[in-house]
Motif scaffolding. Sequence first.
Motif, PDB file in Angstrom:
ATOM      1  N   SER A 108       0.911  -1.328  -0.076  1.00 26.13           N
ATOM      2  CA  SER A 108       0.052  -0.154  -0.038  1.00 26.13           C
ATOM      3  C   SER A 108       0.862   1.318   0.201  1.00 26.13           C
ATOM      4  CB  SER A 108      -0.888   0.058   1.172  1.00 26.13           C
ATOM      5  OG  SER A 108      -0.166  -0.121   2.402  1.00 26.13           O
ATOM      6  N   ILE A 111       2.314   1.593  -3.582  1.00 25.29           N
ATOM      7  CA  ILE A 111       1.268   2.032  -4.439  1.00 25.29           C
ATOM      8  C   ILE A 111       1.361   3.754  -4.269  1.00 25.29           C
ATOM      9  CG2 ILE A 111      -0.939   1.985  -5.175  1.00 25.29           C
ATOM     10  CD1 ILE A 111      -0.739  -0.902  -4.547  1.00 25.29           C
ATOM     11  N   GLU A 112       1.188   4.192  -2.971  1.00 25.49           N
ATOM     12  CA  GLU A 112       0.993   5.435  -2.665  1.00 25.49           C
ATOM     13  C   GLU A 112       2.004   6.234  -3.092  1.00 25.49           C
ATOM     14  OE1 GLU A 112       1.033   8.284   1.647  1.00 25.49           O
ATOM     15  OE2 GLU A 112       0.092   6.093   1.700  1.00 25.49           O
ATOM     16  N   SER A 114       3.976   5.628  -5.671  1.00 26.19           N
ATOM     17  CA  SER A 114       3.713   5.614  -7.011  1.00 26.19           C
ATOM     18  C   SER A 114       2.742   6.852  -7.513  1.00 26.19           C
ATOM     19  CB  SER A 114       3.429   4.324  -7.576  1.00 26.19           C
ATOM     20  OG  SER A 114       4.273   3.336  -7.445  1.00 26.19           O
ATOM     21  N   LYS A 115       1.637   6.781  -6.804  1.00 24.89           N
ATOM     22  CA  LYS A 115       0.595   7.983  -7.106  1.00 24.89           C
ATOM     23  C   LYS A 115       0.811   9.082  -6.742  1.00 24.89           C
ATOM     24  CE  LYS A 115      -3.196   4.315  -7.256  1.00 24.89           C
ATOM     25  NZ  LYS A 115      -4.618   3.919  -6.804  1.00 24.89           N
ATOM     26  N   HIS A 116       1.164   9.383  -5.528  1.00 24.10           N
ATOM     27  CA  HIS A 116       1.332  10.617  -4.921  1.00 24.10           C
ATOM     28  C   HIS A 116       3.103  10.939  -4.474  1.00 24.10           C
ATOM     29  CE1 HIS A 116      -2.890  10.883  -5.083  1.00 24.10           C
ATOM     30  NE2 HIS A 116      -2.931   9.392  -4.515  1.00 24.10           N
ATOM     31  N   ASP A 121       9.654  13.246  -5.500  1.00 21.98           N
ATOM     32  CA  ASP A 121       9.757  14.088  -6.797  1.00 21.98           C
ATOM     33  C   ASP A 121      10.559  15.483  -6.203  1.00 21.98           C
ATOM     34  OD1 ASP A 121       8.920  12.253  -8.445  1.00 21.98           O
ATOM     35  OD2 ASP A 121       6.949  12.770  -8.368  1.00 21.98           O
ATOM     36  N   ALA A 143       4.494  -3.711  -7.072  1.00 25.97           N
ATOM     37  CA  ALA A 143       4.491  -2.645  -6.584  1.00 25.97           C
ATOM     38  C   ALA A 143       5.893  -1.849  -6.351  1.00 25.97           C
ATOM     39  CB  ALA A 143       3.780  -2.669  -5.176  1.00 25.97           C
ATOM     40  N   LYS A 146       6.986  -0.945  -9.817  1.00 24.78           N
ATOM     41  CA  LYS A 146       6.218   0.422 -10.145  1.00 24.78           C
ATOM     42  C   LYS A 146       6.895   1.615  -9.568  1.00 24.78           C
ATOM     43  CE  LYS A 146       2.986   2.653 -11.916  1.00 24.78           C
ATOM     44  NZ  LYS A 146       1.533   2.375 -11.585  1.00 24.78           N
ATOM     45  N   ALA A 147       7.288   1.485  -8.455  1.00 24.55           N
ATOM     46  CA  ALA A 147       8.021   2.729  -7.441  1.00 24.55           C
ATOM     47  C   ALA A 147       9.129   2.927  -7.981  1.00 24.55           C
ATOM     48  CB  ALA A 147       7.612   2.444  -5.957  1.00 24.55           C
ATOM     49  N   MET A 150       8.750   4.663 -11.259  1.00 25.19           N
ATOM     50  CA  MET A 150       8.268   6.139 -11.133  1.00 25.19           C
ATOM     51  C   MET A 150       9.235   7.189 -10.857  1.00 25.19           C
ATOM     52  SD  MET A 150       5.045   6.230 -12.165  1.00 25.19           S
ATOM     53  CE  MET A 150       4.355   7.668 -11.545  1.00 25.19           C
TER      54      MET A 150
END
Length: 266
Positions: A108, A111-112, A114-116, A121, A143, A146-147, A150
Amino acid sequence: MLPIFVSDSLGWFHGYASQKVQDALLAILSSGPVPRHVAFIMDGNRRYARSKHRVVAEGHAQGFETLSKVLEICMRLGVRCVSVYAFAIENFNRSPEEVEALMALAESKLIEISKHGAMLDQHGIRLNALGRRDMLPPNVRAAVEKAEEMTRKNNKAILNICMPYASRDDIASAVQTAAEKAVESDNYDITEDDVDAYMSTSAVGSPPVDILVRTSGVKRLSDYMTWQSCEDTQIQFSSRYWPDFGLWDFVPIILDYQRKVWSSPA
């Protein structure tokens, strides 16, 4: 009793003043010698949860929140690389319920990110997962990948999440790779530098570990970065449980590092 609006105003002022003090302190510390690489053994999540009469999973969840805060502090100090011991290979021997809860939490949070991934960044942080990712459940492995993808273009700082990790496994893998390369090149003189080049941290461009911090009062390395911490690393032990660890626990560690740097021969 103070009126609510007065109480709220004082609370806001205290928070504002406290933040100002923290900002000033970080600015002062960052003007001195700053470690390039700080590694953390985030110990004490389970004991923290028990001390608060909560389930173990809540202790691990709070530990992830602490990681975010400590990472922010490190970035503001100018630390280039942070490594954290998120999950040891031997942790798979814990109860299935705890392992499942940890894997779900890791998925989780990844995934967080990766999205936010605002903080990653903002500070240009590249995330790497070090260790035996082949041992992770497929959903967690996805996951992780993906992270990593990103944040791949971020090049100002590094966050190494070590899971599932063990120093002995890291060293054995590096020696095996060095041996395979030696066979390919017909040069069987394997040196320490050859092995070091294939350690997981070297592969992702991490500098040597300057400070290794373990929380919760336990004084052992638990098979974490023993190769990377065998020479000039300053090892620090904090009595705080990891979820309680914060700026005021970290400041004495940084000051001690700076004192030793300043007092060492040129």
